[in-house]
Scaffold this active site. Sequence first.
Site, PDB file in Angstrom:
ATOM      1  N   ASP A   1       0.847  -1.190   0.000  1.00 27.70           N
ATOM      2  CA  ASP A   1       0.000   0.000   0.000  1.00 27.70           C
ATOM      3  C   ASP A   1       0.891   1.251   0.000  1.00 27.70           C
ATOM      4  O   ASP A   1       1.905   1.308   0.684  1.00 27.70           O
ATOM      5  CB  ASP A   1      -0.903  -0.003   1.247  1.00 27.70           C
ATOM      6  CG  ASP A   1      -2.053   0.979   1.116  1.00 27.70           C
ATOM      7  OD1 ASP A   1      -3.204   0.534   0.989  1.00 27.70           O
ATOM      8  OD2 ASP A   1      -1.801   2.213   1.130  1.00 27.70           O
ATOM      9  N   ILE A   2       0.469   2.236  -0.763  1.00 24.87           N
ATOM     10  CA  ILE A   2       1.268   3.461  -0.901  1.00 24.87           C
ATOM     11  C   ILE A   2       1.275   4.294   0.391  1.00 24.87           C
ATOM     12  O   ILE A   2       2.195   5.069   0.625  1.00 24.87           O
ATOM     13  CB  ILE A   2       0.746   4.297  -2.099  1.00 24.87           C
ATOM     14  CG1 ILE A   2       1.811   5.209  -2.656  1.00 24.87           C
ATOM     15  CG2 ILE A   2      -0.515   5.055  -1.740  1.00 24.87           C
ATOM     16  CD1 ILE A   2       1.467   5.796  -4.019  1.00 24.87           C
TER      17      ILE A   2
ATOM     18  N   HIS B   1     -10.072  -5.377  -3.546  1.00 17.35           N
ATOM     19  CA  HIS B   1      -8.749  -5.566  -2.949  1.00 17.35           C
ATOM     20  C   HIS B   1      -8.917  -6.016  -1.510  1.00 17.35           C
ATOM     21  O   HIS B   1      -9.853  -5.612  -0.829  1.00 17.35           O
ATOM     22  CB  HIS B   1      -7.902  -4.287  -3.015  1.00 17.35           C
ATOM     23  CG  HIS B   1      -8.593  -3.041  -2.564  1.00 17.35           C
ATOM     24  ND1 HIS B   1      -9.541  -2.392  -3.326  1.00 17.35           N
ATOM     25  CD2 HIS B   1      -8.497  -2.336  -1.413  1.00 17.35           C
ATOM     26  CE1 HIS B   1      -9.978  -1.327  -2.679  1.00 17.35           C
ATOM     27  NE2 HIS B   1      -9.373  -1.275  -1.506  1.00 17.35           N
TER      28      HIS B   1
ATOM     29  N   GLU C   1     -12.214   3.255  -1.389  1.00 21.25           N
ATOM     30  CA  GLU C   1     -11.630   4.354  -2.174  1.00 21.25           C
ATOM     31  C   GLU C   1     -11.424   3.937  -3.626  1.00 21.25           C
ATOM     32  O   GLU C   1     -11.658   4.735  -4.545  1.00 21.25           O
ATOM     33  CB  GLU C   1     -10.284   4.724  -1.524  1.00 21.25           C
ATOM     34  CG  GLU C   1      -9.514   5.824  -2.192  1.00 21.25           C
ATOM     35  CD  GLU C   1      -8.102   5.962  -1.594  1.00 21.25           C
ATOM     36  OE1 GLU C   1      -7.204   6.350  -2.349  1.00 21.25           O
ATOM     37  OE2 GLU C   1      -7.917   5.676  -0.399  1.00 21.25           O
ATOM     38  N   VAL C   2     -10.960   2.715  -3.838  1.00 23.04           N
ATOM     39  CA  VAL C   2     -10.630   2.262  -5.196  1.00 23.04           C
ATOM     40  C   VAL C   2     -11.624   1.162  -5.608  1.00 23.04           C
ATOM     41  O   VAL C   2     -11.717   0.134  -4.939  1.00 23.04           O
ATOM     42  CB  VAL C   2      -9.183   1.718  -5.254  1.00 23.04           C
ATOM     43  CG1 VAL C   2      -8.849   1.288  -6.677  1.00 23.04           C
ATOM     44  CG2 VAL C   2      -8.193   2.761  -4.749  1.00 23.04           C
TER      45      VAL C   2
ATOM     46  N   ASN D   1     -12.819  -3.451   2.023  1.00 26.62           N
ATOM     47  CA  ASN D   1     -13.848  -2.408   2.100  1.00 26.62           C
ATOM     48  C   ASN D   1     -14.699  -2.410   0.839  1.00 26.62           C
ATOM     49  O   ASN D   1     -14.183  -2.592  -0.264  1.00 26.62           O
ATOM     50  CB  ASN D   1     -13.178  -1.038   2.263  1.00 26.62           C
ATOM     51  CG  ASN D   1     -12.399  -0.927   3.556  1.00 26.62           C
ATOM     52  OD1 ASN D   1     -12.876  -1.315   4.615  1.00 26.62           O
ATOM     53  ND2 ASN D   1     -11.180  -0.408   3.477  1.00 26.62           N
TER      54      ASN D   1
ATOM     55  N   HIS E   1      -6.877  -5.898   1.980  1.00 29.45           N
ATOM     56  CA  HIS E   1      -5.734  -5.385   2.727  1.00 29.45           C
ATOM     57  C   HIS E   1      -5.228  -6.505   3.637  1.00 29.45           C
ATOM     58  O   HIS E   1      -6.027  -7.150   4.327  1.00 29.45           O
ATOM     59  CB  HIS E   1      -6.150  -4.229   3.643  1.00 29.45           C
ATOM     60  CG  HIS E   1      -6.683  -3.017   2.950  1.00 29.45           C
ATOM     61  ND1 HIS E   1      -5.959  -1.844   2.831  1.00 29.45           N
ATOM     62  CD2 HIS E   1      -7.890  -2.774   2.376  1.00 29.45           C
ATOM     63  CE1 HIS E   1      -6.702  -0.933   2.208  1.00 29.45           C
ATOM     64  NE2 HIS E   1      -7.878  -1.473   1.922  1.00 29.45           N
TER      65      HIS E   1
HETATM   66  P1  5GP Z   1      -9.812   1.276   0.236  1.00 32.86           P
HETATM   67  O1  5GP Z   1     -10.179   2.433   1.095  1.00 32.86           O
HETATM   68  O2  5GP Z   1     -10.390   1.382  -1.152  1.00 32.86           O
HETATM   69  O3  5GP Z   1     -10.082  -0.041   0.890  1.00 32.86           O
HETATM   70  O4  5GP Z   1      -8.232   1.314   0.125  1.00 32.86           O
HETATM   71  C1  5GP Z   1      -7.524   1.736  -0.986  1.00 32.86           C
HETATM   72  C2  5GP Z   1      -6.056   1.685  -0.621  1.00 32.86           C
HETATM   73  O5  5GP Z   1      -5.308   1.865  -1.800  1.00 32.86           O
HETATM   74  C3  5GP Z   1      -5.613   2.749   0.376  1.00 32.86           C
HETATM   75  O6  5GP Z   1      -5.053   2.130   1.525  1.00 32.86           O
HETATM   76  C4  5GP Z   1      -4.583   3.564  -0.408  1.00 32.86           C
HETATM   77  O7  5GP Z   1      -3.489   3.969   0.386  1.00 32.86           O
HETATM   78  C5  5GP Z   1      -4.161   2.604  -1.494  1.00 32.86           C
HETATM   79  N1  5GP Z   1      -3.744   3.248  -2.733  1.00 32.86           N
HETATM   80  C6  5GP Z   1      -4.395   4.241  -3.411  1.00 32.86           C
HETATM   81  N2  5GP Z   1      -3.734   4.569  -4.524  1.00 32.86           N
HETATM   82  C7  5GP Z   1      -2.651   3.736  -4.567  1.00 32.86           C
HETATM   83  C8  5GP Z   1      -1.569   3.602  -5.502  1.00 32.86           C
HETATM   84  O8  5GP Z   1      -1.487   4.288  -6.515  1.00 32.86           O
HETATM   85  N3  5GP Z   1      -0.639   2.652  -5.214  1.00 32.86           N
HETATM   86  C9  5GP Z   1      -0.708   1.866  -4.108  1.00 32.86           C
HETATM   87  N4  5GP Z   1       0.256   0.960  -3.925  1.00 32.86           N
HETATM   88  N5  5GP Z   1      -1.709   1.971  -3.203  1.00 32.86           N
HETATM   89  C10 5GP Z   1      -2.658   2.907  -3.441  1.00 32.86           C
END
Ligand code: 5GP
Length: 128
Positions: A35-36, A110, A105-106, A97, A112
């Site tokens: 994760d970034i 995915h 968010e994405v 999520n 985690h």
């Molecule tokens: P969500 O809230 O959708 O479960 O989590 C999305 C995750 O993707 C977040 O923890 C965020 O830090 C990670 N993320 C967003 N953009 C990028 C990216 O460009 N590269 C990587 N490696 N992680 C990302």
Amino acid sequence: MTYVYDDQNIFAKILRGEIPNDTVYEDEHALAFRDIQPQAPVHVLVIPKGPYVTYDHFADTATDAEIIGYTRAIGKVCALMGVEPGTGGQGFRTISNAGEDGVQEVPHLHTHILGGRPLGRMLERAAD
Ligand code: 5GP
């Protein structure tokens, strides 16, 4: 259930190699990368290679081979990262999520994998 997959999401771009990532594992069905913005010493995201938005979308429409491959990849990443309790690791948490209340968010499925420190309780108890 109706899902529309947005192939311009950031993880779709990572899968196509348009955006770099720190890969820790890859096979036919899954890609795992750091994760970034890590929230624990181990914070890896495992994504299926197919176009699935959420876990329920995946569970409902992916092939058996994709589901088995993705699930096994998550286990392999836990072992690779040294957090698997069965082989001496200190444990981990998986989170996937989905949607608005899940604060996704994405919009590409995915999982985690978090570990490397005590993670506390699953959720803070908030006022309902
Ligand atoms: P969500 O809230 O959708 O479960 O989590 C999305 C995750 O993707 C977040 O923890 C965020 O830090 C990670 N993320 C967003 N953009 C990028 C990216 O460009 N590269 C990587 N490696 N992680 C990302």
